[in-house]
Motif scaffolding. Structure first.
Motif, PDB file in Angstrom:
ATOM      1  N   LYS A 156       0.819  -1.217   0.000  1.00 17.05           N
ATOM      2  CA  LYS A 156       0.000   0.000   0.000  1.00 17.05           C
ATOM      3  C   LYS A 156       0.858   1.276   0.000  1.00 17.05           C
ATOM      4  CE  LYS A 156      -4.136  -2.032   2.033  1.00 17.05           C
ATOM      5  NZ  LYS A 156      -4.253  -3.033   1.089  1.00 17.05           N
ATOM      6  N   ARG A 157       2.049   1.201  -0.593  1.00 16.28           N
ATOM      7  CA  ARG A 157       2.927   2.356  -0.741  1.00 16.28           C
ATOM      8  C   ARG A 157       2.552   3.104  -2.023  1.00 16.28           C
ATOM      9  NH1 ARG A 157       5.104   1.576   3.736  1.00 16.28           N
ATOM     10  NH2 ARG A 157       6.954   0.380   4.182  1.00 16.28           N
ATOM     11  N   ARG A 158       2.904   4.377  -2.085  1.00 15.59           N
ATOM     12  CA  ARG A 158       2.617   5.190  -3.267  1.00 15.59           C
ATOM     13  C   ARG A 158       3.794   5.232  -4.228  1.00 15.59           C
ATOM     14  NH1 ARG A 158       0.039  10.708  -1.171  1.00 15.59           N
ATOM     15  NH2 ARG A 158      -0.064  11.044  -3.398  1.00 15.59           N
ATOM     16  N   ARG A 159       5.014   4.994  -3.683  1.00 18.38           N
ATOM     17  CA  ARG A 159       6.212   5.068  -4.507  1.00 18.38           C
ATOM     18  C   ARG A 159       7.323   4.262  -3.854  1.00 18.38           C
ATOM     19  NH1 ARG A 159       5.465   9.623  -1.808  1.00 18.38           N
ATOM     20  NH2 ARG A 159       4.366  10.646  -3.476  1.00 18.38           N
ATOM     21  N   PHE A 160       8.284   3.829  -4.677  1.00 23.19           N
ATOM     22  CA  PHE A 160       9.471   3.132  -4.195  1.00 23.19           C
ATOM     23  C   PHE A 160      10.707   3.756  -4.830  1.00 23.19           C
ATOM     24  CE2 PHE A 160       6.315  -0.314  -3.852  1.00 23.19           C
ATOM     25  CZ  PHE A 160       6.543  -0.731  -2.556  1.00 23.19           C
ATOM     26  N   PRO A 161      11.703   4.111  -4.024  1.00 23.45           N
ATOM     27  CA  PRO A 161      12.981   4.558  -4.593  1.00 23.45           C
ATOM     28  C   PRO A 161      13.700   3.361  -5.225  1.00 23.45           C
ATOM     29  CG  PRO A 161      12.783   5.194  -2.275  1.00 23.45           C
ATOM     30  CD  PRO A 161      11.681   4.244  -2.580  1.00 23.45           C
ATOM     31  N   ILE A 162      14.552   3.658  -6.192  1.00 23.13           N
ATOM     32  CA  ILE A 162      15.338   2.628  -6.874  1.00 23.13           C
ATOM     33  C   ILE A 162      16.808   3.009  -6.711  1.00 23.13           C
ATOM     34  CG2 ILE A 162      15.815   1.505  -9.078  1.00 23.13           C
ATOM     35  CD1 ILE A 162      12.856   2.426  -9.798  1.00 23.13           C
ATOM     36  N   LEU A 163      17.578   2.052  -6.201  1.00 24.32           N
ATOM     37  CA  LEU A 163      18.997   2.275  -5.949  1.00 24.32           C
ATOM     38  C   LEU A 163      19.836   1.424  -6.883  1.00 24.32           C
ATOM     39  CD1 LEU A 163      19.045   2.081  -2.032  1.00 24.32           C
ATOM     40  CD2 LEU A 163      18.645   4.085  -3.472  1.00 24.32           C
ATOM     41  N   GLU A 164      21.014   1.934  -7.197  1.00 26.42           N
ATOM     42  CA  GLU A 164      22.013   1.165  -7.937  1.00 26.42           C
ATOM     43  C   GLU A 164      23.350   1.441  -7.276  1.00 26.42           C
ATOM     44  OE1 GLU A 164      23.654   1.786 -12.256  1.00 26.42           O
ATOM     45  OE2 GLU A 164      21.721   0.717 -12.337  1.00 26.42           O
ATOM     46  N   ASP A 165      23.998   0.384  -6.828  1.00 24.72           N
ATOM     47  CA  ASP A 165      25.262   0.519  -6.084  1.00 24.72           C
ATOM     48  C   ASP A 165      25.097   1.460  -4.894  1.00 24.72           C
ATOM     49  OD1 ASP A 165      26.577  -1.191  -7.894  1.00 24.72           O
ATOM     50  OD2 ASP A 165      27.002   0.498  -9.239  1.00 24.72           O
ATOM     51  N   GLY A 166      23.949   1.385  -4.227  1.00 25.85           N
ATOM     52  CA  GLY A 166      23.690   2.187  -3.038  1.00 25.85           C
ATOM     53  C   GLY A 166      23.287   3.623  -3.299  1.00 25.85           C
ATOM     54  N   LYS A 167      23.243   4.026  -4.569  1.00 21.74           N
ATOM     55  CA  LYS A 167      22.892   5.409  -4.895  1.00 21.74           C
ATOM     56  C   LYS A 167      21.508   5.483  -5.541  1.00 21.74           C
ATOM     57  CE  LYS A 167      27.601   6.915  -5.285  1.00 21.74           C
ATOM     58  NZ  LYS A 167      28.587   7.685  -6.007  1.00 21.74           N
ATOM     59  N   LEU A 168      20.813   6.560  -5.253  1.00 19.74           N
ATOM     60  CA  LEU A 168      19.476   6.782  -5.805  1.00 19.74           C
ATOM     61  C   LEU A 168      19.570   7.057  -7.301  1.00 19.74           C
ATOM     62  CD1 LEU A 168      16.428   7.237  -5.096  1.00 19.74           C
ATOM     63  CD2 LEU A 168      16.996   9.667  -4.959  1.00 19.74           C
TER      64      LEU A 168
END
Length: 156
Positions: free
Chosen positions: A120-132
């Motif tokens: 029930k979240r509205r958004r998810f951050p996406i990381l690559e190698d620990g960075k946004l």
């Protein structure tokens, strides 16, 4: 007389391979981010100006520290009034959510839909190698459905 279909004739379309439709294909990239030392008033001004409901909080190396939302800002406004504290002194790091769930950019878009429904979240951050590197939102998922051939989306 045979059966008449009210859907009309359907063209034989080649179905897309679900594993090839990734979250990273539909994520938002150029995000508005906030720093932990920024004032909550700056955040409120930015949220209103850009008509967004929240944003990631990152350090100078673009590592995700948390998320600050309209709700977090509202809580701070209420606390500043209740405790008679100046809102100008309120910093993002004291009001952001620090326990942030992320999503893998390589996840297929249909699994992302299920994750939205489960959490029930509205958004998810996406990381690559620990960075946004981006964010996927429910709105991005809806845009993906519109961009894809309706039959390719709904026949899954």
């Amino acid at each position: 007389m045979g059966i008449i279909s009210f859907q009309g004739a359907r063209s034989k379309t080649k179905k897309l391979d679900e594993t090839q439709i990734k979250v990273s294909d539909y994520m938002t990239k150029g995000l508005i981010t906030f720093g932990p030392d920024q004032s909550v008033m700056e955040v409120i001004e930015t949220l209103i100006k850009h008509k967004i409901s929240g944003g990631p909080v990152v350090d100078v190396n673009n590592r995700l520290l948390g998320i600050i939302s309209e709700g977090d800002c509202i809580k701070q406004l209420n606390e500043s009034r209740y405790y008679n504290m100046p809102i100008e002194d309120a910093r993002v790091e004291n009001f952001m959510v620090k326990d942030v769930e992320t999503i893998d950019g390589n996840l297929n878009i249909f699994d992302a839909v299920n994750k939205f429904l489960q959490t029930k979240r509205r958004r998810f951050p996406i990381l690559e190698d620990g960075k946004l590197i981006g964010q996927i939102s429910q709105r991005d998922i809806m845009k993906a459905a519109l961009e894809m051939d309706g039959q390719n989306w709904w026949d899954r």
